[in-house]
Design a protein around this motif. Structure first.
Motif, PDB file in Angstrom:
ATOM      1  N   UNK A  57      -1.364  -1.525  -1.193  1.00 46.53           N
ATOM      2  CA  UNK A  57      -1.543  -0.312  -2.001  1.00 46.53           C
ATOM      3  C   UNK A  57      -0.913   0.914  -1.343  1.00 46.53           C
ATOM      4  N   UNK A  58      -0.610   0.823  -0.048  1.00 49.42           N
ATOM      5  CA  UNK A  58       0.036   1.938   0.652  1.00 49.42           C
ATOM      6  C   UNK A  58       1.554   1.833   0.637  1.00 49.42           C
ATOM      7  N   UNK A  59       2.110   0.776   0.045  1.00 47.83           N
ATOM      8  CA  UNK A  59       3.552   0.548   0.064  1.00 47.83           C
ATOM      9  C   UNK A  59       4.268   1.172  -1.108  1.00 47.83           C
ATOM     10  N   UNK A  60       3.572   1.836  -1.970  1.00 51.23           N
ATOM     11  CA  UNK A  60       4.237   2.451  -3.111  1.00 51.23           C
ATOM     12  C   UNK A  60       3.219   2.854  -4.160  1.00 51.23           C
ATOM     13  N   UNK A  61       3.703   3.451  -5.206  1.00 48.26           N
ATOM     14  CA  UNK A  61       2.815   3.867  -6.282  1.00 48.26           C
ATOM     15  C   UNK A  61       3.193   3.161  -7.572  1.00 48.26           C
ATOM     16  N   UNK A  62       2.234   3.039  -8.432  1.00 47.82           N
ATOM     17  CA  UNK A  62       2.461   2.393  -9.712  1.00 47.82           C
ATOM     18  C   UNK A  62       1.329   1.448 -10.030  1.00 47.82           C
ATOM     19  N   UNK A  63       1.275   1.031 -11.256  1.00 51.31           N
ATOM     20  CA  UNK A  63       0.218   0.107 -11.676  1.00 51.31           C
ATOM     21  C   UNK A  63       0.749  -0.824 -12.758  1.00 51.31           C
ATOM     22  N   UNK A  64       1.911  -1.405 -12.496  1.00 54.14           N
ATOM     23  CA  UNK A  64       2.545  -2.268 -13.492  1.00 54.14           C
ATOM     24  C   UNK A  64       1.901  -3.639 -13.596  1.00 54.14           C
ATOM     25  N   UNK A  75       1.910  -1.692  -7.929  1.00 51.87           N
ATOM     26  CA  UNK A  75       3.282  -1.894  -8.396  1.00 51.87           C
ATOM     27  C   UNK A  75       3.543  -3.404  -8.495  1.00 51.87           C
ATOM     28  N   UNK A  76       4.404  -3.811  -9.397  1.00 57.79           N
ATOM     29  CA  UNK A  76       4.617  -5.237  -9.660  1.00 57.79           C
ATOM     30  C   UNK A  76       4.957  -6.033  -8.399  1.00 57.79           C
ATOM     31  N   UNK A  77       5.840  -5.513  -7.567  1.00 59.08           N
ATOM     32  CA  UNK A  77       6.248  -6.255  -6.371  1.00 59.08           C
ATOM     33  C   UNK A  77       5.081  -6.443  -5.407  1.00 59.08           C
ATOM     34  N   UNK A  78       4.261  -5.431  -5.240  1.00 62.67           N
ATOM     35  CA  UNK A  78       3.118  -5.533  -4.340  1.00 62.67           C
ATOM     36  C   UNK A  78       2.060  -6.486  -4.894  1.00 62.67           C
ATOM     37  N   UNK A  79       1.811  -6.429  -6.199  1.00 60.48           N
ATOM     38  CA  UNK A  79       0.834  -7.340  -6.800  1.00 60.48           C
ATOM     39  C   UNK A  79       1.302  -8.790  -6.645  1.00 60.48           C
ATOM     40  N   UNK A  80       2.584  -9.030  -6.848  1.00 67.46           N
ATOM     41  CA  UNK A  80       3.129 -10.380  -6.680  1.00 67.46           C
ATOM     42  C   UNK A  80       3.019 -10.815  -5.222  1.00 67.46           C
ATOM     43  N   UNK A  81       3.302  -9.911  -4.306  1.00 65.61           N
ATOM     44  CA  UNK A  81       3.204 -10.227  -2.881  1.00 65.61           C
ATOM     45  C   UNK A  81       1.779 -10.614  -2.503  1.00 65.61           C
ATOM     46  N   UNK A  82       0.804  -9.816  -2.924  1.00 65.52           N
ATOM     47  CA  UNK A  82      -0.592 -10.102  -2.588  1.00 65.52           C
ATOM     48  C   UNK A  82      -1.030 -11.417  -3.221  1.00 65.52           C
ATOM     49  N   UNK A  83      -0.697 -11.614  -4.484  1.00 64.31           N
ATOM     50  CA  UNK A  83      -1.097 -12.837  -5.171  1.00 64.31           C
ATOM     51  C   UNK A  83      -0.494 -14.058  -4.503  1.00 64.31           C
ATOM     52  N   UNK A  84       0.749 -13.993  -4.094  1.00 63.80           N
ATOM     53  CA  UNK A  84       1.434 -15.131  -3.496  1.00 63.80           C
ATOM     54  C   UNK A  84       1.126 -15.307  -2.018  1.00 63.80           C
TER      55      UNK A  84
END
Length: 103
Positions: A57-64, A75-84
């Motif tokens: 959550x500290x790597x960028x902003x957004x809620x895609x 942000x989409x990339x961070x959510x994918x990273x955490x999920x994976x």
């Protein structure tokens, strides 16, 4: 991916007749889809999940996108990273190839 690229890809997927896809390709796609779902679901209760979400959550902003099993928007990339990332050590042991950043 741009909206035009997404539309083009989606149109191709939807308009391709089933018999145009060889059975081995369909079987491989089925394995990849099931593996993706299994890895995502397996990590939803991982003990390191709160720390991963806090860091991402500290790597960028957004809620895609939403982190699977949490409802946390990132942000989409961070959510994918955490999920994976959560179950990565178990999933990556399936590979028979060694991956290395140095050669």
């Amino acid at each position: 991916m741009t909206p035009d690229a997404e539309r083009t890809l989606l149109r191709h997927v939807l308009e391709t007749p089933d018999d145009a896809i060889p059975p081995p390709a369909r079987a491989a796609a089925r394995v990849f889809v099931l593996d993706t779902l299994a890895v995502g679901v397996a990590g939803t209760g991982h003990e390191n999940q709160p720390g991963m979400i806090a860091a991402a959550s500290r790597w960028g902003t957004g809620s895609e996108a939403t982190v699977w099993g949490q409802g946390t928007c990132l942000p989409a990339a961070q959510a994918a990273f955490v999920t994976r990332s959560r179950p990565m050590r178990w999933s990556s042991t399936r590979s028979t190839r060694r991956r290395s950043c140095t050669r």
